[in-house]
Design an enzyme around this catalytic site. Sequence first.
Site, PDB file in Angstrom:
ATOM      1  N   CYS A 186       0.824  -1.214   0.000  1.00 16.15           N
ATOM      2  CA  CYS A 186       0.000   0.000   0.000  1.00 16.15           C
ATOM      3  C   CYS A 186       0.861   1.269   0.000  1.00 16.15           C
ATOM      4  CB  CYS A 186      -0.994  -0.036   1.154  1.00 16.15           C
ATOM      5  SG  CYS A 186      -2.360   1.143   0.949  1.00 16.15           S
ATOM      6  N   HIS A 200      -3.784  -5.138   0.667  1.00 16.44           N
ATOM      7  CA  HIS A 200      -3.304  -5.538   1.988  1.00 16.44           C
ATOM      8  C   HIS A 200      -3.344  -7.056   2.174  1.00 16.44           C
ATOM      9  CE1 HIS A 200      -2.894  -1.559   3.945  1.00 16.44           C
ATOM     10  NE2 HIS A 200      -3.766  -1.216   3.019  1.00 16.44           N
ATOM     11  N   GLU A 252      -1.490  -8.771   4.081  1.00 15.91           N
ATOM     12  CA  GLU A 252      -1.177  -9.141   5.465  1.00 15.91           C
ATOM     13  C   GLU A 252      -2.427  -9.492   6.268  1.00 15.91           C
ATOM     14  OE1 GLU A 252      -2.418  -4.930   5.924  1.00 15.91           O
ATOM     15  OE2 GLU A 252      -1.221  -5.990   4.421  1.00 15.91           O
TER      16      GLU A 252
END
Length: 255
Positions: free
Chosen positions: A112, A224, A226
């Site tokens: 990001c 994202h 993660e």
Amino acid sequence: MTRPIALVSADVRPADGHVWHAAAATYLEALIAGSDAVPLILPSLGPAIDLDAVLARVDGVMLTGSRSNVHPALYGGVASEANGPYDTQRDATTLPLVRRALELGIPLLAICRGMQEMNVALGGTLATEIQTLPGRQDHRAAQSDNQDERYGLAHEITVEPGSCLADALGAGPDGGTTRVNSLHRQAVDALAPGLLADALAADGTIEAAHPDGAKGWTLAVQWHPEYWVASDETSKRIFAAFGQAMRDWQSRREG
């Protein structure tokens, strides 16, 4: 062999009467679970950090997302209250960090804001408030207090055949598509010289990139991964590829 060490960028934030250098737990936990690596947060102290001394001791670098945006002065733009907040101490740390990590060939995963930092560090520009631009979809997070809803998979991207992302995902010769989340107000505008687009959204937003001829494993993504590393196959594969790249680097570093 011990677990590889991943250097993690830090936001600078005031809280409780102090200034904190911090990274969100989701990134740190994803490195442990998805890359089998030990996260190490790098404070955003700019020129006070001896990058060579730090990079000589780690096996990879991860640039996190953030609520803050890269300061427009760094790519010829104009700062505004609407485009903020900014974190100039982070900028002063991460942009040189990107350039030095790439020079050395250390594995690098940029997420990001991290992708935007990589683009600016290498001479590219950013488009701000892209939801206001003609023909662009709204890439901002869903309005919700529920984090699973905010980070929910939102749209498809088309993966470029033969790209670093295609490699990480084990994509076939056609590249294919995958579904990602979306929580950003700005994105890559002019891609930096030497950067190649790895994936596009339907509205043309560059969703992933890597440097052409990079010395080491390098991937930047606008979404994202993660957040869903425990359950989403695309997210798992990205962190697994980063982990393997770090272990390969560690083997060479320890010689």
